[in-house]
Design an enzyme around this catalytic site. Structure first.
Site, PDB file in Angstrom:
ATOM      1  N   GLY A  74      -6.867 -10.279   7.948  1.00 39.48           N
ATOM      2  CA  GLY A  74      -6.551 -10.614   9.329  1.00 39.48           C
ATOM      3  C   GLY A  74      -5.741  -9.520   9.977  1.00 39.48           C
ATOM      4  O   GLY A  74      -5.745  -9.352  11.185  1.00 39.48           O
ATOM      5  N   LYS A 120       0.827  -1.193   0.000  1.00 42.14           N
ATOM      6  CA  LYS A 120       0.000   0.000   0.000  1.00 42.14           C
ATOM      7  C   LYS A 120       0.875   1.261   0.000  1.00 42.14           C
ATOM      8  O   LYS A 120       0.669   2.186  -0.811  1.00 42.14           O
ATOM      9  CB  LYS A 120      -0.907  -0.017   1.238  1.00 42.14           C
ATOM     10  CG  LYS A 120      -2.042   1.009   1.176  1.00 42.14           C
ATOM     11  CD  LYS A 120      -2.814   1.069   2.496  1.00 42.14           C
ATOM     12  CE  LYS A 120      -3.411  -0.261   2.911  1.00 42.14           C
ATOM     13  NZ  LYS A 120      -4.865  -0.310   2.788  1.00 42.14           N
ATOM     14  N   GLU A 143      12.942 -43.404  -4.874  1.00 42.40           N
ATOM     15  CA  GLU A 143      11.775 -43.065  -4.053  1.00 42.40           C
ATOM     16  C   GLU A 143      11.942 -43.438  -2.594  1.00 42.40           C
ATOM     17  O   GLU A 143      11.019 -43.286  -1.797  1.00 42.40           O
ATOM     18  CB  GLU A 143      10.504 -43.698  -4.630  1.00 42.40           C
ATOM     19  CG  GLU A 143      10.583 -45.191  -4.857  1.00 42.40           C
ATOM     20  CD  GLU A 143       9.330 -45.763  -5.535  1.00 42.40           C
ATOM     21  OE1 GLU A 143       8.253 -45.173  -5.396  1.00 42.40           O
ATOM     22  OE2 GLU A 143       9.441 -46.812  -6.199  1.00 42.40           O
ATOM     23  N   ARG A 149      -3.369   2.934   8.447  1.00 43.70           N
ATOM     24  CA  ARG A 149      -3.657   1.635   7.839  1.00 43.70           C
ATOM     25  C   ARG A 149      -2.407   0.757   7.849  1.00 43.70           C
ATOM     26  O   ARG A 149      -1.290   1.256   7.696  1.00 43.70           O
ATOM     27  CB  ARG A 149      -4.101   1.788   6.373  1.00 43.70           C
ATOM     28  CG  ARG A 149      -5.451   2.436   6.169  1.00 43.70           C
ATOM     29  CD  ARG A 149      -5.769   2.506   4.686  1.00 43.70           C
ATOM     30  NE  ARG A 149      -7.133   2.948   4.432  1.00 43.70           N
ATOM     31  CZ  ARG A 149      -7.489   4.213   4.228  1.00 43.70           C
ATOM     32  NH1 ARG A 149      -6.567   5.170   4.260  1.00 43.70           N
ATOM     33  NH2 ARG A 149      -8.740   4.520   3.999  1.00 43.70           N
ATOM     34  N   MET A 207      -4.837  -5.689  11.059  1.00 51.73           N
ATOM     35  CA  MET A 207      -5.631  -4.516  11.389  1.00 51.73           C
ATOM     36  C   MET A 207      -5.816  -3.721  10.116  1.00 51.73           C
ATOM     37  O   MET A 207      -4.858  -3.477   9.387  1.00 51.73           O
ATOM     38  CB  MET A 207      -4.928  -3.651  12.420  1.00 51.73           C
ATOM     39  CG  MET A 207      -5.878  -2.657  13.042  1.00 51.73           C
ATOM     40  SD  MET A 207      -5.037  -1.189  13.586  1.00 51.73           S
ATOM     41  CE  MET A 207      -4.944  -0.270  12.046  1.00 51.73           C
ATOM     42  N   HIS A 215      -7.514 -41.804  -1.680  1.00 46.03           N
ATOM     43  CA  HIS A 215      -7.563 -42.577  -2.908  1.00 46.03           C
ATOM     44  C   HIS A 215      -8.455 -41.896  -3.937  1.00 46.03           C
ATOM     45  O   HIS A 215      -8.096 -41.741  -5.101  1.00 46.03           O
ATOM     46  CB  HIS A 215      -8.087 -43.984  -2.599  1.00 46.03           C
ATOM     47  CG  HIS A 215      -8.247 -44.841  -3.817  1.00 46.03           C
ATOM     48  ND1 HIS A 215      -9.450 -44.999  -4.458  1.00 46.03           N
ATOM     49  CD2 HIS A 215      -7.338 -45.553  -4.524  1.00 46.03           C
ATOM     50  CE1 HIS A 215      -9.289 -45.784  -5.508  1.00 46.03           C
ATOM     51  NE2 HIS A 215      -8.011 -46.132  -5.571  1.00 46.03           N
ATOM     52  N   GLY A 223      10.409 -40.650  -7.543  1.00 49.20           N
ATOM     53  CA  GLY A 223       9.066 -40.928  -7.058  1.00 49.20           C
ATOM     54  C   GLY A 223       8.894 -40.118  -5.783  1.00 49.20           C
ATOM     55  O   GLY A 223       9.074 -40.616  -4.674  1.00 49.20           O
ATOM     56  N   TYR A 248      13.127 -33.695 -17.160  1.00 48.90           N
ATOM     57  CA  TYR A 248      11.693 -33.536 -17.408  1.00 48.90           C
ATOM     58  C   TYR A 248      10.892 -33.734 -16.127  1.00 48.90           C
ATOM     59  O   TYR A 248      11.393 -34.292 -15.154  1.00 48.90           O
ATOM     60  CB  TYR A 248      11.203 -34.509 -18.485  1.00 48.90           C
ATOM     61  CG  TYR A 248      11.204 -35.955 -18.039  1.00 48.90           C
ATOM     62  CD1 TYR A 248      10.115 -36.499 -17.357  1.00 48.90           C
ATOM     63  CD2 TYR A 248      12.296 -36.779 -18.299  1.00 48.90           C
ATOM     64  CE1 TYR A 248      10.136 -37.815 -16.928  1.00 48.90           C
ATOM     65  CE2 TYR A 248      12.313 -38.099 -17.874  1.00 48.90           C
ATOM     66  CZ  TYR A 248      11.233 -38.612 -17.184  1.00 48.90           C
ATOM     67  OH  TYR A 248      11.243 -39.899 -16.751  1.00 48.90           O
ATOM     68  N   ARG A 267      -3.532  -1.303  -6.219  1.00 43.54           N
ATOM     69  CA  ARG A 267      -2.719  -2.536  -6.153  1.00 43.54           C
ATOM     70  C   ARG A 267      -3.098  -3.399  -7.344  1.00 43.54           C
ATOM     71  O   ARG A 267      -4.150  -3.199  -7.960  1.00 43.54           O
ATOM     72  CB  ARG A 267      -2.983  -3.285  -4.852  1.00 43.54           C
ATOM     73  CG  ARG A 267      -4.434  -3.652  -4.675  1.00 43.54           C
ATOM     74  CD  ARG A 267      -4.690  -4.248  -3.302  1.00 43.54           C
ATOM     75  NE  ARG A 267      -6.115  -4.473  -3.106  1.00 43.54           N
ATOM     76  CZ  ARG A 267      -6.674  -4.753  -1.934  1.00 43.54           C
ATOM     77  NH1 ARG A 267      -5.938  -4.816  -0.845  1.00 43.54           N
ATOM     78  NH2 ARG A 267      -7.965  -4.967  -1.846  1.00 43.54           N
ATOM     79  N   SER A 273      13.864 -41.860 -12.233  1.00 41.21           N
ATOM     80  CA  SER A 273      12.669 -41.037 -12.136  1.00 41.21           C
ATOM     81  C   SER A 273      12.372 -40.892 -10.651  1.00 41.21           C
ATOM     82  O   SER A 273      12.248 -41.895  -9.938  1.00 41.21           O
ATOM     83  CB  SER A 273      11.507 -41.707 -12.868  1.00 41.21           C
ATOM     84  OG  SER A 273      10.357 -40.902 -12.744  1.00 41.21           O
ATOM     85  N   CYS A 309       8.218 -38.199 -11.408  1.00 44.44           N
ATOM     86  CA  CYS A 309       6.880 -38.647 -11.751  1.00 44.44           C
ATOM     87  C   CYS A 309       5.959 -38.674 -10.548  1.00 44.44           C
ATOM     88  O   CYS A 309       4.892 -39.256 -10.590  1.00 44.44           O
ATOM     89  CB  CYS A 309       6.935 -40.016 -12.427  1.00 44.44           C
ATOM     90  SG  CYS A 309       7.581 -41.300 -11.348  1.00 44.44           S
TER      91      CYS A 309
END
Lengths: 928, 928
Positions: free
Chosen positions: B128, B49, B793, B119, B130, B487, B814, B899, B369, B812, B879
């Site tokens: 939340g 602000k 993993e 402010r 003031m 699930h 996991g 990737y 803003r 990869s 993945c």
């Protein structure tokens, strides 16, 4: 180590091993005899047998000459598609010539042939390996020469048929085709005896044996479509190949897996001139130990057979005579053997296990090695060798397998009573020692028996925390299901209880109240005895006694009266002289704490508080707390638990007399405290005055898919800070009580927050604990000496140890859970695949028994480094089960921890292992 | 990020932050007005602000003068026991003097007082905190001056009572003491109105308000034992303190936790000259957006109130007018606002959300803003601003929250139909989009409905793999239990299904076949509609339509006909221009694969094979395989499964047309394939022709304590190599089929071995796979392009990645399981404590949604480094679910992966996030 050590190396430095020398430069064959190339330091290259044959030759003992083909050839053989190095053949022929020259006989000479034995010889002796081929060099021609030369045709053909049998079996693979089939050569022999209508092998004539040889050859041809080789070099190469092949046979693999021997070590092959113990009554053969391998006593120990070959002693067909008998039968040879015995011990400075053959009155040494011995013998031999100034204390400490020291501490069966009693079955030895008592199938039954002054053996399919009091009451625990990491086994080890677990042959029928093995049915109340050292289960009572060391430590026996205690005390003093790691204990009660102090513990590394909630009314209040739906009710229940906990801690502080006490706050998920069967739930509902539905709902709500990774540890303390508050209050109020006693008891408490993965978890709990500490100190006007720290037991905790150490004043590695999480492997569920992993050599050592140095170990090292980087001088310990495992202790020593903590009975083991860790460090001056 | 970013920094570099400058050197107060110190780049210091007020003043917009107290004061305040820097007071007084001079009024002047608003202003706007105190500077004296000056006594006393009310509430803490109590000032107001027998605030006279002020003061005195301050500087400092205090109030904390704003940022305080929109009909106040924040359309959007203060617009007491109306009511001011609107957009180059006040015909700007907007609006605004040449494509890519792009892809409810329909309850939005259909409680029911041509919404307490076919058949899935990782939610995301889960208000009664919320009871077959974007559940049917993008991609709509598609296409092209990460998809069926390719996927990063075993007869053979007690029976069952798997793979290879396909071998523990209730078990027993006992025994034997850490992944393939063999055969035979077609389909397959922790696990499985590949290639006379790699993993896999990479041709990550193991936290069980962890700011972001960079991320980095050290050019991907999370994608980009792979609907999100990752890298030239 959990993975094969060389694996690690292979990744790290791939080239610079001696094995990668060009094979042209390498010496592949080492002679022994008049010319001896090797010595006992060359075990890696020559194998244990070959190195010691060389050493014996070197110090002038009568060794039949021969040569050793090195372990490098084995490695070469496997790395080069089962081909030998190009120079090997020439080297072997040169060595054969050298032996021919020394002996004055020629290999394959039809007139008077030189014969060889061929034996495998790995760095460490290894069952499952091809053992021995004898009489190599005999064929249809040379056997006639031998017959002529010895004037004993029967002897010659017996040698030949034995050779064919061994060669056919081991080299050519003529073996039973199913478990139903007899050994085919034995079968042929039996058939011949039937044909000749004789009972005994010795009744067969030389001609019978010639016939047998024909039948053996035919059998080989039928089975293998190949003929038994007549060329002696073909025989030799066949045998060498068989030794190398046996390196990868299943039994050898299993053994390597079990004892953590890398497959890359390979085996050597020993080719040695044959000597014969079966050339009549002036010949014989035997096996002897320089001291008693069972007790360690300094007596000449062994056995022999007259007119026999070595295999006869081992095979157990004839009953061998005790070695002392030889003094009468062959006094001269016995005298020579006594000299050899003393020379071997003086030279090798360790108890030797040796083989000898006497050929027509002349003694030959065929092998010597450090003798295997029981734990007890290991201690006694080491201690007495120091007294005899054969070795010094440093060597003695290194010489005693750390685990051995516990064999001085376990109750033992009376040997005479034991052999009288029927062995019912065998399970997994899970808690060493001997226990005998009445069969009971329930925890309550065990308690009732004890109230009646009777001894109980708790027999369960498996145990749960509900059985805890019954387990405490029992002499021993027997389960039919669950491995050495099952609840029963864990608790047994922790409490030093005798335990046999996973005895799958035992069928326990709770309804009929019977325990049966096949047709043997025992009823509740019948006597049963279990040996937790061997896993044996006996039907009936067998007398037991506590170890002498225990009796001394408990003041029931004067130290001077016990030689066992004297030995124990000596070894422990030596260990304490060298070790750098502190040794603490995992103890939950004053009794355990006192026991551990007597055994040398310097503090408590892990005092679990959850066991404290099971006794008497406590479990009731605990359950009330768990079922509470708001903080108010929870606080009310906790308030009732507070005095119990305070009393517990007070007792422990008093027992520890100012030694450090690490108290872990509540750790297990709450559902572990709730009953699991509906009857117990209904009873609980009634007692708590709530509906059974309420209980069931709460139990269901608390159910978790993977409780090990669930709402437990500090996660509980964060959800319910009032639990942490109550425990902290109990701790500090108990401490304040001790400090304000007339005879003030000093207190040194370390409050441990479990399962921290995020620094803010710890700081949250620390705020609660510090606040309570301040309140209590102010109220009681005392200054309490305390630290707050955490368990490092999940990978994230280790990886962010620097952030955590900004708050934590100490770390204690919870390697049990750290192993489960780092390996993604539930201890409870690993039984389904870990044994197979061992067989396949994927994981060669149970990572829950010995720390996985390469994986979990990295996390420990990372946490040590990061922890110290953020807080210099942070106190570092380990309180997982690995704290009592010697190999793990060596790792923790190297990782730079301050102490290990283990169950009370493991404290002496840890002290010894900690000393050995110092002495094992590369560059440490060795003793002798 | 899962932990607060500054936490990490705090550990790393503790000193060198600008905050640690000596406070004497620091400028704590920044002016704006005729003299302006700050600008919009200083958000960190001045808050959003304050920075924008300064910027507006700078570019000549009519901003009432004032000053901003910096965020550094907030930090100082908390680091110095709630004390202000010593120089602050003088600085504030200097700035007040400056404003007095510009305005020509004096603060606290009884004759004609200068009034301020105060402010808060954090870096990002934050509910939340003031919000506002208005009319500061009024007291018993100055109110009279204001009355005199404005000639409006009622106005002056209304201002004063409003000030007292706000100050009393926010600064002095006079608030309801329980949830039952009314707001006390409102209550006093109501009481007065009752006393005066009036209905409306406006009916109160100036004298009434004076009385009210007395009552307010008394209330404050009673409640706080302090008087309302008359000193205007005391008022000012009280308000500043209240702003700083509100930084740590619970709502602000929750918000910070949710949006991952570090507590250390702090808030600024803006003190600004009051202007009044409530000085009669030539005054007013409003809030406006430069474009429509819901649709993104370029129209002036907003609302205003005549004769009102700002809070009235927000409070919703009076109905504001749409902004267009202002053109008629105040044409001059509207014209000025149009200029402001265009100036703001041209200056800030983004859609602005601004507040204005018109005081007696004169326009003042109180705030601007960047406007919050829907995902759709974010895309449209960015795209159109590029067309308008306000920004370039690079900026547009950065401007669109990556998640927003999915809002172009989900089916949507018809808005009109939706508002007509009753909202029944709200659950967790777990699969975005809109679905409407008949209620069914069983998977079979869903399938039956679909067969009848009806749409189904599957309503379950929770779902299991048994429900899979029903889930596929359904339009949407509703569960009453389970979080966004349950699930149901996982499968829904994977399949792009609409899903609302964990709707705890919904009671599903399977027996009565009803779904009820309170007294509303729906029966099976009734219509229900769910919005997976908002979590709303509607009783009845609401029309839906697939997104236009989907219609275009599926060929049902011409691209040129859809503006939505045009925008989508543009953004995707821009993203692909910048991104370096490849984007693959997690797809288990040809249908999913095709969908993902249409959305831009470059390959399959994870093809799970376990779903393939549930359809039709397959589950029967699968169960037969699991129940087999020897290898022979297992092989027989596997042989029946082979053709099914081969067909599945064939379909996928064809759909992928040579793009890489990573196939993961069987991963879940076998018990997941067995039925869990006894009825199903009995049916299975009958079908398999075995006893129910046999089934139960096997189910019990397969039961695991912690299945996540149990006998699964490659551990299955090692225990039962014949499973691996069958799967490998299916893969390679399917590949061979494609390669030998007349119209040859190229194949690029990557076989992935799951759950590898030890290099030897992988090499064991690789041997099996290579052998089968050789066999198939030889038999089919083809050369198949394949790689073998592993999932990383579990932590041990990451820590020993160098050893594993000696075998693996790709990794990869996991990250789902890696998170579970590294954090020791079961995804299924974390619901019990994770929400609370968020509130306590211990874990500020769900580590299963966005990767825990500080913990799990370290393992990824270690594995990347070690993997590449052992195998240069090893292919690295991810993945886990994190592959579709933008923040995680930024991390994976930095970690150097090749990737990411995500579910098909997330592919566009990942493409965009991957581009943003490149542009976010420090040092990357920014667009505009």
């Amino acid at each position: 180590m959990a993975t094969k050590p060389t694996k690690k190396k292979r990744g790290a430095k791939k080239v610079a091993t001696s094995r990668k020398r060009s094979s042209a430069q390498q010496k592949f064959v080492y002679d022994f005899g008049e010319k001896t190339d090797g010595d006992s330091s060359m075990r890696a290259l020559l194998g244990g047998k070959g190195a010691n044959l060389a050493e014996m030759a070197r110090i002038g003992l009568p060794v039949p000459p021969g040569f050793t083909i090195t372990t490098e050839v084995c490695t070469y053989y496997y790395e080069n598609k089962l081909k030998y190095p190009p120079t090997l053949d020439a080297d072997i022929r040169t060595s054969v010539k050298r032996v021919e020259k020394q002996i004055g006989l020629n290999f394959g000479d039809p007139g008077d042939p030189l014969l060889f034995s061929v034996r495998s010889g790995a760095r460490d002796s290894m069952p499952g390996m091809m053992d021995t081929i004898l009489n190599l060099g005999l064929n249809d021609q040379t056997v006639q020469g031998l017959a002529k030369k010895t004037g004993n045709e029967r002897f010659a053909y017996d040698c030949y048929r034995r050779f064919i049998q061994m060669y056919g079996d081991v080299v050519m693979g003529v073996q039973p085709r199913s478990e139903m089939e007899h050994e085919p050569f034995d079968h042929a022999m039996e058939q011949l005896k039937k044909d000749r209508s004789v009972q005994d092998d010795t009744q067969l004539t030389a001609d019978d044996l010639k016939e047998l040889i024909q039948r053996f050859k035919k059998l080989i041809k039928q089975r293998t479509n190949q003929s038994f080789p007549q060329d002696v070099y073909e025989q030799l190469y066949g045998s060498i190949g068989a030794v190398f092949s046996s390196w990868h046979n299943p039994r050898a693999k299993v053994y390597r897996a079990k004892y953590n021997i890398p497959a890359e070590w390979g085996t050597a092959v020993n080719v040695q001139t044959m000597v014969f113990g079966n050339m009549g009554d002036t010949s014989g053969t035997g096996v002897a130990f320089t001291r008693d391998p069972a007790t360690g006593e300094k007596v000449f120990y062994g056995e022999y057979l007259i007119n026999a070959q070595g295999e006869d002693v081992v095979a157990g067909i004839r009953n061998p005579q005790p070695i002392a008998q030889l003094a009468e039968e062959m006094p001269q040879s016995f005298k020579e053997l006594e000299v050899v015995r003393s020379k071997l011990e003086r030279h090798f400075k360790d108890m030797q296990d040796f083989e000898f053959t006497i050929q027509e009155g002349k003694l030959y040494m065929l092998q010597t090695r450090n003798g295997k011995r029981t734990g007890l013998a290991a201690v006694r031999i080491a201690v007495e060798m120091v007294t005899e100034r054969l070795i010094n204390a440093k060597t003695a400490v290194q010489r005693i397998p750390a685990d051995s020291i516990s064999s001085l501490l376990v109750p033992i069966f009376d040997e005479a009573a034991r052999v009288r009693t029927k062995t019912l079955a065998t399970g997994l030895p899970a808690g060493p020692g001997a226990a005998s008592g009445h069969i009971t199938f329930t925890a309550k039954g065990a308690e009732d028996l004890v109230k009646q002054g009777k001894k109980a053996v708790l027999c369960r399919v498996e145990t749960t925390p509900d059985d805890l009091r019954g387990m405490i009451a029992s002499e021993g625990i027997l389960t039919s299901r669950g491995g050495v990491s099952s609840h029963a086994a864990l608790v047994a080890r922790q409490m030093g209880k005798v335990c046999v677990c996973g005895a799958s042959a035992v069928v326990i029928d709770y309804e009929r109240r019977t325990l049966s093995v096949g047709k043997d049915v025992l009823k509740e109340g019948d006597f049963i005895s279990i040996d937790g050292t061997t896993g044996e289960i006996f039907a009936g009572h067998v007398d037991t006694a506590p170890s002498e060391v225990t009796q001394v430590l408990e003041g029931q026996l004067k130290p001077a009266k016990s030689y066992t205690y004297e030995m124990f005390d000596k070894v422990m003093r030596w260990a304490d002289r060298y070790r750098k790691l502190g040794v603490r204990t995992n103890a939950d009660t004053p009794g355990q704490a006192k026991q551990a102090i007597a055994l040398g513990a310097q503090g408590i590394g892990l005092c679990r508080t959850e066991h404290m909630f099971f006794e008497g009314d406590r479990i009731f209040y605990m359950r009330q707390m768990i079922l509470a739906t708001d903080e108010g009710d929870r606080r009310a229940a906790l308030k009732k638990l507070l005095p119990f906990q305070r009393r517990d801690f007070n007792g422990i502080f008093k027992a520890m007399e100012g030694r450090p006490v690490t108290i872990r706050l509540l750790d297990p998920p709450l559902h572990e405290f709730l009953p699991h069967d509906s009857a117990a739930r209904n009873a609980m509902a009634e007692k708590l005055g709530v509906s059974a539905e309420t209980i069931n709902e709460r139990v269901n709500a608390l159910h978790e898919q993977n409780p090990m990774l669930g709402h437990r540890g500090c996660r509980l303390g964060i959800s319910y800070p009032e639990i942490t508050e109550m425990q902290a209050r109990a701790i500090f109020e108990a401490a304040a009580q001790c400090l304000t006693l007339k005879n003030k008891v000093p207190v040194n408490v370390e409050v441990m927050v479990p399962l921290v993965g995020y620094a803010d978890e710890l700081s949250h709990q620390m705020a609660v604990i510090h606040r309570v500490a301040d309140e209590v100190q102010k109220a009681k006007k005392v200054k309490i000496n305390y630290l707050i720290g955490t368990m490092i037991e999940i990978p994230r905790g280790a990886l962010t140890a620097d952030e955590i150490a900004e708050h934590a004043e100490f770390f204690s590695f919870g390697t049990n859970d750290l192993t489960q999480t780092a390996l993604g492997m539930s201890r409870d569920d690993s039984g389904g695949f870990l044994p197979q992993y061992g067989e396949l050599e994927i994981i060669t050592q149970n990572p829950f028994a010995s720390i996985d140095q390469n994986g979990v170990g990295q996390l420990v090292e990372i946490a040590v480094e990061k922890g110290r980087s953020a807080r210099k001088g942070i106190k570092l310990g380990i309180c997982g089960e690995h704290g009592g495992d010697p190999e793990s202790i060596y790792f923790f020593h190297k990782a730079g921890l301050d102490y290990v903590s283990c169950s009370p009975p493991r404290v002496p083991v840890a002290r010894l292992a900690a000393a050995q860790a110092v002495l094992r460090e590369p560059g440490t001056p060795q003793g002798e």
